[in-house]
Design an enzyme around this catalytic site. Structure first.
Site, PDB file in Angstrom:
ATOM      1  CB  CYS A 138      46.336  46.127  27.622  1.00 46.39           C
ATOM      2  SG  CYS A 138      45.042  46.319  28.837  1.00 46.39           S
ATOM      3  NE  ARG A 165      49.268  42.043  24.502  1.00 44.09           N
ATOM      4  CZ  ARG A 165      50.160  41.156  24.913  1.00 44.09           C
ATOM      5  NH1 ARG A 165      50.562  40.222  24.088  1.00 44.09           N
ATOM      6  NH2 ARG A 165      50.657  41.195  26.110  1.00 44.09           N
ATOM      7  CD1 TRP A 201      39.872  41.638  28.085  1.00 44.05           C
ATOM      8  CD2 TRP A 201      40.920  41.757  30.056  1.00 44.05           C
ATOM      9  NE1 TRP A 201      39.291  40.729  28.932  1.00 44.05           N
ATOM     10  CE2 TRP A 201      39.906  40.774  30.144  1.00 44.05           C
ATOM     11  CE3 TRP A 201      41.705  42.004  31.178  1.00 44.05           C
ATOM     12  CZ2 TRP A 201      39.669  40.041  31.302  1.00 44.05           C
ATOM     13  CZ3 TRP A 201      41.457  41.269  32.343  1.00 44.05           C
ATOM     14  CH2 TRP A 201      40.451  40.299  32.391  1.00 44.05           C
ATOM     15  CG  ASN A 237      50.118  44.486  28.901  1.00 43.91           C
ATOM     16  OD1 ASN A 237      49.104  44.080  29.448  1.00 43.91           O
ATOM     17  ND2 ASN A 237      51.053  43.684  28.421  1.00 43.91           N
ATOM     18  N   GLY A 238      49.235  45.800  32.063  1.00 44.72           N
ATOM     19  CA  GLY A 238      49.588  45.191  33.347  1.00 44.72           C
ATOM     20  C   GLY A 238      48.716  45.761  34.439  1.00 44.72           C
ATOM     21  CD  GLU A 282      38.664  23.392  24.850  1.00 52.26           C
ATOM     22  OE1 GLU A 282      38.866  23.761  26.014  1.00 52.26           O
ATOM     23  OE2 GLU A 282      38.902  24.110  23.873  1.00 52.26           O
ATOM     24  CE  LYS A 289      37.106  26.966  22.939  1.00 50.95           C
ATOM     25  NZ  LYS A 289      38.340  26.732  23.456  1.00 50.95           N
ATOM     26  CD  GLU A 295      36.723  30.212  25.539  1.00 47.92           C
ATOM     27  OE1 GLU A 295      37.764  30.733  25.927  1.00 47.92           O
ATOM     28  OE2 GLU A 295      36.697  29.300  24.691  1.00 47.92           O
ATOM     29  CG  HIS A 320      27.537  12.078  43.118  1.00 47.45           C
ATOM     30  ND1 HIS A 320      26.980  11.266  44.075  1.00 47.45           N
ATOM     31  CD2 HIS A 320      28.308  11.255  42.347  1.00 47.45           C
ATOM     32  CE1 HIS A 320      27.402  10.029  43.915  1.00 47.45           C
ATOM     33  NE2 HIS A 320      28.207   9.990  42.864  1.00 47.45           N
ATOM     34  CE  LYS A 380      44.352  32.811  20.176  1.00 45.61           C
ATOM     35  NZ  LYS A 380      43.394  31.869  20.730  1.00 45.61           N
TER      36      LYS A 380
HETATM   37  C1  G6P Z   1      42.544  33.096  27.852  1.00 44.74           C
HETATM   38  C2  G6P Z   1      41.992  32.657  26.514  1.00 44.74           C
HETATM   39  C3  G6P Z   1      41.784  31.141  26.509  1.00 44.74           C
HETATM   40  C4  G6P Z   1      43.090  30.436  26.877  1.00 44.74           C
HETATM   41  C5  G6P Z   1      43.635  30.930  28.214  1.00 44.74           C
HETATM   42  C6  G6P Z   1      45.035  30.409  28.483  1.00 44.74           C
HETATM   43  O1  G6P Z   1      41.590  32.935  28.836  1.00 44.74           O
HETATM   44  O2  G6P Z   1      40.768  33.312  26.252  1.00 44.74           O
HETATM   45  O3  G6P Z   1      41.373  30.723  25.220  1.00 44.74           O
HETATM   46  O4  G6P Z   1      42.867  29.068  26.926  1.00 44.74           O
HETATM   47  O5  G6P Z   1      43.729  32.356  28.205  1.00 44.74           O
HETATM   48  O6  G6P Z   1      45.894  30.930  27.522  1.00 44.74           O
HETATM   49  P1  G6P Z   1      47.319  30.369  27.193  1.00 44.74           P
HETATM   50  O7  G6P Z   1      47.905  31.331  26.199  1.00 44.74           O
HETATM   51  O8  G6P Z   1      48.076  30.350  28.476  1.00 44.74           O
HETATM   52  O9  G6P Z   1      47.155  29.007  26.634  1.00 44.74           O
END
Ligand code: G6P
Length: 628
Positions: free
Chosen positions: A2, A27, A74, A100-101, A501, A505, A508, A524, A623
């Site tokens: 947030c 956020r 969020w 926020n929190g 990764e 991606k 997401e 397995h 993010k």
């Molecule tokens: C969120 C984002 C991811 C990111 C993760 C960790 O889940 O959507 O893209 O990798 O947080 O974020 P940080 O800022 O700690 O790298």
């Protein structure tokens, strides 16, 4: 999570709040709202969904108020509906709060407040705050306490003492039109100082367009912003003397520069990120190491083991880091999900370096894991003392306050929620750290070290070539896979984290189910999923596990899966096995992740774009994840 923003001054607040929220949408973007105080009333406007919905609503409402608070959400407690959007008000609608929190004890507080006649309108944890403040305002002795300059401040101070959890809040009230009260407790909040106007925000980008004089609040601090200035107190009510500092930051470049999405632009910025990292980290004369991470000499003494805590994409970068540190510097390294580690830490070992990797520097779990590590080692003998290093793209973040040493990654601001260039920047930090440790401990011979650094210097050109050759290939594949429901990504060794990764991606941003697996483990379990409808993407580049990955790919092919190979250019053997090739340049196996991730980023991007999805702001994600 947030984003919160607040303004008090002489300008019309609404536009400043909206512009600030725009910069904070990374956020969260489930809903947004603002509240202002005008002509003796609180005016609150909220809208479900992205900020533009709120903007549209506000087009028809003119409120010339010069004080206000805003929020982009969020969702944690309560669905992303308008009635759960912030700001939240008390029963009489005289007090407005953004938060926020998470308020962990909100259920008990809510019950108590309900019994006292307060009426709740949302399912959120935040809503208890305005009601609690109203309750304290009602019961404060009159006249105001001699120690407190304002009833309003005093009521907020009393209320926050009853809140448990991690939170940052901003509060305004109809009866106190010249006061904006803000509080920080384990969630970021900065105050901005202008000329006769003051700001608060979860993050500096929201206010740098107006001022660069900022003061980040510390945990347990409460500030009163008026048109005349800013007063800061601790929760006990003692006045604190603090000065703002000048931010070395210009208003962010947040243009798409001709790209359809920020994510694509950021993918294309990666050669520049690698160049900037090379310039910053590899400019030493070689004594005792050709790498310069600006860490003091004592940092390097007596490191017997390393543990890394991180989340999401940063966790994947940490896995590559582990491989590099163990193979190059010979230091045993463990990688933990921060959210797991904080509740089940490893036994205390001496001479342990703990690294937190977080691009935002604000991820709550990563910060908490580091803080826990610091705390549990306090008071122990010297060799057990906490030794903390942060790797972050935001050195001025909460992480920067928590740890004594930082390696700054040099990605520049990343807007797309799915991390791309910050991942590559983190890899560069790990190359530098692992090589630095190896050079100082003499676990790498100088020729090999020189070869790797030479190889790294070629990477920007290799990424450019990969981008050029893969753009059309991945776009074409995206066309074919737009309706696919499941994907498997395979890799081994240093490219196993890249398989993870690649899968992350895709999940997401395209909402397609994808699993990353170490190729040797496929038999397995996941092999049971394979058939003609489940494509397999395998990373098969020259090195210690090449033949093994090729065999694992063959096993998938025998189950009718379509095979996509991230291979090297001119690999005849791979060309015969894979249905589709996404070739990258041939480099030392240790350097390959920084190239093999590129086609996977492009593939995920093009599939999501082809499906017409919101690539930069995918559903349910944010993010910066500032809640547990
Ligand atoms: C969120 C984002 C991811 C990111 C993760 C960790 O889940 O959507 O893209 O990798 O947080 O974020 P940080 O800022 O700690 O790298």
């Amino acid at each position: 999570m947030c984003g919160i923003v607040g303004y008090i001054g002489t300008q019309v607040a609404t536009e400043i709040l909206l512009a600030g929220l725009e910069k904070l949408e990374y956020r969260g973007y489930d809903s947004a709202g603002i509240a202002t105080v005008w002509e003796g009333d609180v005016n609150c406007v909220r809208a479900k969904g992205k900020l533009h919905n709120l903007r549209t609503k506000l087009e028809h409402i003119e409120i010339p108020a010069q004080i206000g608070i805003g929020h982009t959400r969020w969702a944690t407690h309560g669905k992303p509906e308008e009635h759960n959007a912030h700001p939240h008000l008390d029963t009489a609608m005289r007090i407005a709060v953004v938060q926020n929190g998470i308020i962990e004890n909100y259920r008990e507080l809510r019950e108590e407040l309900k019994q006292k006649g307060h009426q709740f309108r949302s399912e959120t944890d935040t809503e208890v705050i305005p009601h609690l403040i109203a309750e304290f305002l009602k019961n404060l002795p009159s006249p105001p306490l001699p120690t407190s300059p304002s009833f309003f401040l005093e009521a907020v101070r009393q209320a926050v003492k009853h809140l448990e959890g991690a939170f940052a809040i901003a509060v305004i009230a109809a009866d106190y039109p010249d006061e904006l009260i803000v509080v920080r407790q384990q969630a970021p909040l900065v105050i901005g100082f202008g000329q006769g106007e003051f700001f608060c925000a979860s993050d500096t980008p929201a206010i740098v367009a107006y001022t660069r004089a900022v003061l980040p609040l510390e945990n347990g601090e409460i500030a009163r912003l008026t048109p005349l200035g800013v007063e800061i107190y601790n929760f006990a009510g003692d006045r604190l003397k603090k000065q703002p500092r000048l931010l070395n930051l210009h208003p962010m470049m947040v243009e798409k520069q001709g790209f359809k999405h920020f994510m694509l632009k950021e993918i294309y910025e990666q050669p520049g990120v690698v160049r900037a990292s090379l310039e910053a980290y590899f400019n030493n004369d070689g004594n005792p190491s050709p790498i310069n991470l600006s860490l003091p000499k004592e940092f390097y003494a007596d490191i017997d083991q390393i543990q890394i805590v991180a989340c999401g994409t940063s966790w994947h970068a940490a896995l590559v880091g582990k491989y590099l540190i163990e193979q190059l510097a010979g230091i045993s390294t463990q990688v933990h999900y921060a959210s797991e580690y904080r509740y089940a830490p490893s036994p205390l070992l001496p001479n342990t370096l703990t690294i937190g990797v977080t691009q935002s520097g604000e991820t709550a779990d990563t910060l908490a894991a580091l803080a826990m590590e610091k705390e549990r080692r306090q008071g122990k003998e010297a060799k057990y003392q906490a030794r903390l290093l942060g790797i972050t793209n935001r050195p001025e973040s909460s992480l920067g306050h928590l740890v004594p040493h930082i390696i700054s990654t040099l990605a520049g601001i990343e807007i797309g929620v799915a991390a791309t260039k910050t991942f590559v920047a983190q890899l560069m930090a790990f190359y530098a750290l692992a090589l630095d440790l190896a050079a100082r401990r003499q676990t790498i011979n100088p020729d090999k070290l020189a070869d790797i650094i030479h190889g790294l210097r070629q990477i920007p050109k290799e990424i450019e070539a990969t981008l050029e050759s893969q753009e059309k290939l991945t776009e074409h594949l995206a066309h074919e896979f737009a309706e696919t429901q499941d994907f498997i990504f395979l890799g081994r060794g240093i490219n196993f984290p890249i398989a993870l990764e690649g899968a992350l991606k895709l999940k997401e941003i395209s909402y397609i189910h994808a699993e990353g697996y170490p190729a040797g483990e496929m038999k397995h379990g996941p092999i049971a999923l394979l058939d003609a409808k489940v494509p397999v993407v395998a990373i098969a580049v020259p090195g210690s596990v090449y033949e093994k990955v090729i065999s694992n790919a063959q096993e998938a092919k025998a189950r009718d899966s379509r095979l996509i190979g991230v291979t090297t250019v001119n690999d005849g053997e791979a060309a015969e096995i894979f249905n589709d090739l996404l070739p990258v340049a041939t480099v030392d196996e240790l350097l390959s992740p920084i190239l093999t991730v590129i086609p996977l980023q492009l593939l995920a991007y093009h599939i999501a774009a082809r499906r017409g999805l919101d690539v930069d702001q995918p559903r349910n994600l944010a993010k910066s994840v500032t809640v547990e």
